[in-house]
Design a protein around this motif. Structure first.
Motif, PDB file in Angstrom:
ATOM      1  N   PHE A 181      38.858  39.743  25.247  1.00 39.67           N
ATOM      2  CA  PHE A 181      38.136  40.633  24.376  1.00 39.67           C
ATOM      3  C   PHE A 181      38.901  41.895  24.175  1.00 39.67           C
ATOM      4  N   GLY A 182      38.934  42.159  22.861  1.00 36.04           N
ATOM      5  CA  GLY A 182      39.454  43.556  22.375  1.00 36.04           C
ATOM      6  C   GLY A 182      40.813  43.612  22.570  1.00 36.04           C
ATOM      7  N   PHE A 183      41.725  42.562  23.043  1.00 38.50           N
ATOM      8  CA  PHE A 183      43.064  42.615  23.062  1.00 38.50           C
ATOM      9  C   PHE A 183      43.526  41.034  22.473  1.00 38.50           C
ATOM     10  N   GLU A 184      43.210  40.983  21.342  1.00 41.05           N
ATOM     11  CA  GLU A 184      43.299  39.504  20.636  1.00 41.05           C
ATOM     12  C   GLU A 184      45.002  39.351  20.489  1.00 41.05           C
ATOM     13  N   ASP A 185      45.881  40.445  20.403  1.00 39.41           N
ATOM     14  CA  ASP A 185      47.197  40.277  20.175  1.00 39.41           C
ATOM     15  C   ASP A 185      48.112  40.248  21.321  1.00 39.41           C
ATOM     16  N   ARG A 186      47.333  40.208  22.640  1.00 31.02           N
ATOM     17  CA  ARG A 186      48.068  39.917  23.870  1.00 31.02           C
ATOM     18  C   ARG A 186      47.677  38.645  24.315  1.00 31.02           C
ATOM     19  N   ARG A 187      48.768  37.770  24.598  1.00 33.74           N
ATOM     20  CA  ARG A 187      48.469  36.185  24.981  1.00 33.74           C
ATOM     21  C   ARG A 187      49.106  35.944  26.378  1.00 33.74           C
ATOM     22  N   ARG A 188      50.211  36.717  26.666  1.00 29.62           N
ATOM     23  CA  ARG A 188      50.953  36.425  27.956  1.00 29.62           C
ATOM     24  C   ARG A 188      50.818  37.121  28.806  1.00 29.62           C
ATOM     25  N   PHE A 189      50.130  36.730  30.100  1.00 26.71           N
ATOM     26  CA  PHE A 189      49.836  37.691  31.225  1.00 26.71           C
ATOM     27  C   PHE A 189      50.304  37.048  32.730  1.00 26.71           C
ATOM     28  N   ALA A 190      50.401  37.703  33.644  1.00 24.57           N
ATOM     29  CA  ALA A 190      50.829  37.358  35.039  1.00 24.57           C
ATOM     30  C   ALA A 190      49.482  37.810  35.955  1.00 24.57           C
ATOM     31  N   LEU A 191      49.135  36.823  36.804  1.00 23.68           N
ATOM     32  CA  LEU A 191      48.275  37.036  37.632  1.00 23.68           C
ATOM     33  C   LEU A 191      48.844  37.450  38.966  1.00 23.68           C
ATOM     34  N   LEU A 192      48.579  38.693  39.505  1.00 19.49           N
ATOM     35  CA  LEU A 192      49.350  39.305  40.487  1.00 19.49           C
ATOM     36  C   LEU A 192      48.390  39.238  41.624  1.00 19.49           C
ATOM     37  N   THR A 193      48.715  39.198  42.607  1.00 20.87           N
ATOM     38  CA  THR A 193      47.850  39.459  44.139  1.00 20.87           C
ATOM     39  C   THR A 193      48.636  39.969  44.890  1.00 20.87           C
ATOM     40  N   ASP A 194      47.783  40.787  45.791  1.00 22.17           N
ATOM     41  CA  ASP A 194      48.875  41.460  46.978  1.00 22.17           C
ATOM     42  C   ASP A 194      48.125  40.922  48.297  1.00 22.17           C
ATOM     43  N   PRO A 195      48.715  40.515  49.314  1.00 25.14           N
ATOM     44  CA  PRO A 195      48.186  40.130  50.551  1.00 25.14           C
ATOM     45  C   PRO A 195      47.075  41.162  51.262  1.00 25.14           C
ATOM     46  N   ALA A 196      47.942  42.383  51.108  1.00 24.78           N
ATOM     47  CA  ALA A 196      47.113  43.630  51.567  1.00 24.78           C
ATOM     48  C   ALA A 196      45.727  43.520  51.178  1.00 24.78           C
ATOM     49  N   LEU A 197      45.332  43.254  49.983  1.00 25.97           N
ATOM     50  CA  LEU A 197      44.121  43.437  49.304  1.00 25.97           C
ATOM     51  C   LEU A 197      43.377  42.011  49.790  1.00 25.97           C
ATOM     52  N   GLY A 198      44.011  41.129  50.094  1.00 26.51           N
ATOM     53  CA  GLY A 198      43.212  39.980  50.453  1.00 26.51           C
ATOM     54  C   GLY A 198      43.354  38.844  48.942  1.00 26.51           C
ATOM     55  N   PRO A 199      42.954  37.569  49.187  1.00 24.34           N
ATOM     56  CA  PRO A 199      42.959  36.761  48.200  1.00 24.34           C
ATOM     57  C   PRO A 199      41.845  36.756  47.060  1.00 24.34           C
ATOM     58  N   HIS A 200      41.052  37.867  47.290  1.00 26.68           N
ATOM     59  CA  HIS A 200      39.645  37.738  46.194  1.00 26.68           C
ATOM     60  C   HIS A 200      39.884  38.744  45.228  1.00 26.68           C
ATOM     61  N   ILE A 201      41.006  39.425  45.416  1.00 24.78           N
ATOM     62  CA  ILE A 201      41.348  40.660  44.198  1.00 24.78           C
ATOM     63  C   ILE A 201      42.456  40.319  43.552  1.00 24.78           C
ATOM     64  N   GLY A 202      42.697  40.401  42.189  1.00 25.31           N
ATOM     65  CA  GLY A 202      43.885  40.021  41.644  1.00 25.31           C
ATOM     66  C   GLY A 202      44.141  41.254  40.252  1.00 25.31           C
ATOM     67  N   CYS A 203      45.387  41.286  39.964  1.00 30.33           N
ATOM     68  CA  CYS A 203      45.616  42.100  38.847  1.00 30.33           C
ATOM     69  C   CYS A 203      45.888  41.200  37.557  1.00 30.33           C
ATOM     70  N   LEU A 204      45.592  41.110  36.374  1.00 27.89           N
ATOM     71  CA  LEU A 204      46.006  40.408  35.188  1.00 27.89           C
ATOM     72  C   LEU A 204      46.765  41.372  34.610  1.00 27.89           C
ATOM     73  N   GLN A 205      48.140  41.450  34.804  1.00 30.44           N
ATOM     74  CA  GLN A 205      49.161  42.036  34.089  1.00 30.44           C
ATOM     75  C   GLN A 205      49.617  41.560  32.602  1.00 30.44           C
ATOM     76  N   SER A 206      49.518  42.371  31.761  1.00 32.11           N
ATOM     77  CA  SER A 206      49.954  41.827  30.383  1.00 32.11           C
ATOM     78  C   SER A 206      51.759  41.899  30.550  1.00 32.11           C
ATOM     79  N   LEU A 207      52.197  40.871  29.835  1.00 33.63           N
ATOM     80  CA  LEU A 207      53.650  40.967  29.917  1.00 33.63           C
ATOM     81  C   LEU A 207      54.214  41.324  28.767  1.00 33.63           C
TER      82      LEU A 207
END
Length: 144
Positions: free
Chosen positions: A26-52
């Motif tokens: 929501f609010g970013f209708e023109d952005r459609r491609r993302f990558a879901l990034l995780t970092d083992p140091a942060l654990g499996p329950h936190i991620g970053c949804l990075q716009s490509l």
């Protein structure tokens, strides 16, 4: 493939982590491609949804099973059809405050990802969940 990110600089990305949003954030209708990034140091329950498409656009996500509040979103049939066959992950958008007491998650509008189809979406649930639930799960009025 190599992508530029806000949080991690240039990184090599496994293309299996790319998600095409069939219903955008929501609010970013023109952005459609993302990558879901995780970092083992942060654990499996936190991620970053990075716009490509926009390196500086990145959402912090949390696996709602890690929260101390009951959360059982009911996904509408049309959302399930748009995501396609298969199981999907459910994440909630996190807003980080100055400390954990001022950090919240949006339980009303989860992000769903179907890894079998590579499709994702953010949707607004019909259920009565808060948009700003403290990470602690507690408000002055009681639990979220």
């Amino acid at each position: 493939m190599t992508i530029e990110t806000r949080e991690f600089g240039l990184i090599d990305l496994d293309e299996a982590r790319i998600v095409e949003f069939v219903q955008p954030m929501f609010g970013f209708e023109d952005r459609r491609r993302f990558a879901l990034l995780t970092d083992p140091a942060l654990g499996p329950h936190i991620g970053c949804l990075q716009s490509l498409e926009t390196p500086e656009l990145c959402f912090v996500l949390m696996d709602p099973s890690a929260l101390r509040v009951p959360y059982a979103p009911s996904i509408p049939d049309e959302a399930a059809r748009a995501l396609g066959e298969g199981e999907y992950d459910c994440w909630v958008v996190t807003v980080l405050g100055a400390d954990i007491q001022h950090s919240t998650v949006n339980l009303k509008s989860p992000v769903l990802v179907n890894w079998a189809t590579g499709r994702g979406m953010q949707l607004i649930l019909d259920q009565d969940y808060p948009v700003r639930c403290p990470l602690t799960g507690e408000t002055e009025a009681g639990p979220c």
